[in-house]
Design an enzyme around this catalytic site. Structure first.
Site, mmCIF file in Angstrom:
data_model
loop_
_atom_site.group_PDB
_atom_site.id
_atom_site.type_symbol
_atom_site.label_atom_id
_atom_site.label_comp_id
_atom_site.label_asym_id
_atom_site.label_seq_id
_atom_site.Cartn_x
_atom_site.Cartn_y
_atom_site.Cartn_z
ATOM 1 N N ASP A 60 0.776 -1.218 -0.260
ATOM 2 C CA ASP A 60 0.110 -0.122 -0.053
ATOM 3 C C ASP A 60 0.812 1.402 0.077
ATOM 4 O OD1 ASP A 60 -2.249 1.655 0.555
ATOM 5 O OD2 ASP A 60 -1.616 1.892 2.480
ATOM 6 N N LEU A 61 0.485 2.394 -0.353
ATOM 7 C CA LEU A 61 1.304 3.669 -0.476
ATOM 8 C C LEU A 61 1.299 4.340 0.927
ATOM 9 C CD1 LEU A 61 2.756 5.486 -2.107
ATOM 10 C CD2 LEU A 61 0.756 6.515 -2.876
ATOM 11 N N ASP A 62 -0.004 5.139 0.912
ATOM 12 C CA ASP A 62 -0.299 6.060 2.067
ATOM 13 C C ASP A 62 -0.248 5.393 3.424
ATOM 14 O OD1 ASP A 62 -1.102 8.614 0.205
ATOM 15 O OD2 ASP A 62 -2.777 7.209 -0.200
ATOM 16 N N THR B 260 2.242 10.064 4.075
ATOM 17 C CA THR B 260 1.016 10.797 3.497
ATOM 18 C C THR B 260 -0.288 10.972 4.153
ATOM 19 O OG1 THR B 260 0.887 9.143 1.992
ATOM 20 C CG2 THR B 260 2.131 11.150 1.190
ATOM 21 N N LYS C 254 -8.813 5.338 6.188
ATOM 22 C CA LYS C 254 -7.746 4.902 5.579
ATOM 23 C C LYS C 254 -7.994 3.799 4.724
ATOM 24 C CE LYS C 254 -4.613 6.102 9.206
ATOM 25 N NZ LYS C 254 -3.654 5.702 10.339
ATOM 26 N N GLY C 255 -7.129 3.926 3.506
ATOM 27 C CA GLY C 255 -7.420 2.732 2.598
ATOM 28 C C GLY C 255 -8.695 3.105 1.610
ATOM 29 N N ARG D 101 -11.440 8.410 -2.199
ATOM 30 C CA ARG D 101 -11.776 9.693 -2.011
ATOM 31 C C ARG D 101 -13.267 9.876 -1.917
ATOM 32 N NH1 ARG D 101 -9.221 13.568 -6.678
ATOM 33 N NH2 ARG D 101 -7.703 12.105 -5.993
ATOM 34 N N SER E 296 -2.516 0.636 -4.262
ATOM 35 C CA SER E 296 -3.054 1.686 -3.470
ATOM 36 C C SER E 296 -4.483 2.200 -4.175
ATOM 37 C CB SER E 296 -2.062 2.792 -3.796
ATOM 38 O OG SER E 296 -2.475 4.239 -3.382
ATOM 39 N N ALA E 297 -5.191 2.789 -3.110
ATOM 40 C CA ALA E 297 -6.530 3.282 -3.598
ATOM 41 C C ALA E 297 -6.193 4.786 -4.110
ATOM 42 C CB ALA E 297 -7.351 3.567 -2.243
ATOM 43 N N SER E 298 -5.234 5.294 -4.163
ATOM 44 C CA SER E 298 -4.960 6.691 -4.563
ATOM 45 C C SER E 298 -4.722 7.051 -5.915
ATOM 46 C CB SER E 298 -3.544 7.352 -3.571
ATOM 47 O OG SER E 298 -3.457 8.470 -4.201
ATOM 48 N N ASN F 254 -3.333 9.826 -6.788
ATOM 49 C CA ASN F 254 -2.071 10.475 -6.773
ATOM 50 C C ASN F 254 -0.806 9.719 -6.471
ATOM 51 O OD1 ASN F 254 -3.512 13.335 -6.795
ATOM 52 N ND2 ASN F 254 -4.163 12.587 -4.849
ATOM 53 N N LYS G 269 -10.928 -0.945 -1.554
ATOM 54 C CA LYS G 269 -10.875 -1.745 -0.317
ATOM 55 C C LYS G 269 -11.717 -1.667 0.362
ATOM 56 C CE LYS G 269 -5.881 -0.980 -0.831
ATOM 57 N NZ LYS G 269 -4.706 -0.179 -0.331
ATOM 58 N N GLU H 83 0.103 -3.397 4.584
ATOM 59 C CA GLU H 83 -1.174 -2.313 4.836
ATOM 60 C C GLU H 83 -1.223 -1.677 6.047
ATOM 61 O OE1 GLU H 83 -3.604 -0.948 3.902
ATOM 62 O OE2 GLU H 83 -3.831 -1.411 1.815
ATOM 63 N N ASP H 84 -1.858 -0.669 6.302
ATOM 64 C CA ASP H 84 -1.683 0.287 7.328
ATOM 65 C C ASP H 84 -3.383 0.378 7.745
ATOM 66 O OD1 ASP H 84 -2.276 2.170 5.434
ATOM 67 O OD2 ASP H 84 -1.878 3.715 6.900
#
Ligand code: BG6
Ligand code: MG
Length: 218
Positions: A10-12, A18, A46-47, A50, A115-117, A119, A146, A170-171
């Site tokens: 995952d990213l963020d 971020t 989280k995850g 938007r 990632s869900a982002s 960006n 997710k 994952e966070d």
């Protein structure tokens, strides 16, 4: 035969710090709308995509809104979020992440982003880690957010890996659930109370040592 596994990150809040910028941007919007929005509420976001995140905030405040208003707020939130990212560089990468990525790379393991982002790509570019990734799946590629496992299933497919040979870092609660649903090995990064559904749990990447990575590979 050498063991090759798919490591999906995952990213963020996992690779980069971020998650706090997402929180700040949502909190600013919530304040403008007169909605109380705490760190505890933020765990639910989280995850999550938007669009869904805005709906959760509006539900928290019992606020009804037209599609036009929602579209305006989504743009505003993203502009605020991006304003925090203007000057980010490799210092935004969370402690212990780079040694893990490099260790896996040196062991010829496959590495993907899940990632869900929307960006994600510019963030990977700015922080200099883009070349370490063999595949990228982000919020622009998936139709189901997710805890639906779509993002991780697509990542494993791009790496030609089976789900059983895929490992997810994952966070978020939603992300751990997505990995578990896909029968992948879920590794929670963060707090034990929040991420109790994870197969393995570490406070952060500095607690992950080479011996543990070797057990995942073999
Ligand atoms: C996830 C974050 O990675 O991406 C969420 O955990 C965020 O907080 C989601 O809402 C979507 O990100 P973006 O950058 O497309 O708004
Ligand atoms: Mg995350």
């Amino acid at each position: 035969m050498t063991n090759i596994k798919a490591f999906i990150f995952d990213l963020d809040g996992v690779i980069v710090d971020t998650a706090r910028y997402h929180f700040l941007a949502w909190q600013k919007l919530a304040q403008e709308l007169g909605i109380e929005f705490t760190h505890e509420h933020n765990e639910q976001l989280k995850g999550v995509s938007r669009v869904r995140s805005l709906d959760i905030i509006l539900e928290l405040g019992g606020v009804q809104a037209s599609q036009e208003e929602k579209d305006k707020w989504l743009i505003q939130k993203n502009e605020d979020y991006l304003s925090y990212l203007v000057n980010i560089d490799e210092s935004e990468i969370l402690p212990g992440v780079l040694p893990v990525l490099h260790y896996l790379k040196n062991k010829n393991q496959l590495i993907a982003l899940g990632s869900a982002s929307k960006n994600a790509r510019p963030i990977l570019e700015k922080t200099g880690v883009m070349p370490l990734f063999d595949a990228i799946v982000d919020g622009n590629d998936v139709s189901n957010a997710k805890p639906d496992p779509e993002v991780f299933l697509q990542a494993a497919k791009k790496l030609n890996a089976t789900n059983e040979n895929s490992i997810v870092f994952e966070d978020s609660v939603a992300g751990i659930q997505a990995a578990n649903t896909a029968n992948m090995v879920s590794i929670g990064i963060g707090d034990a109370t929040t991420l109790h559904e994870a197969k393995h749990l570490f406070k952060d990447f500095t607690f992950i040592d080479e011996a543990f990575l070797d057990t995942l590979i073999n």
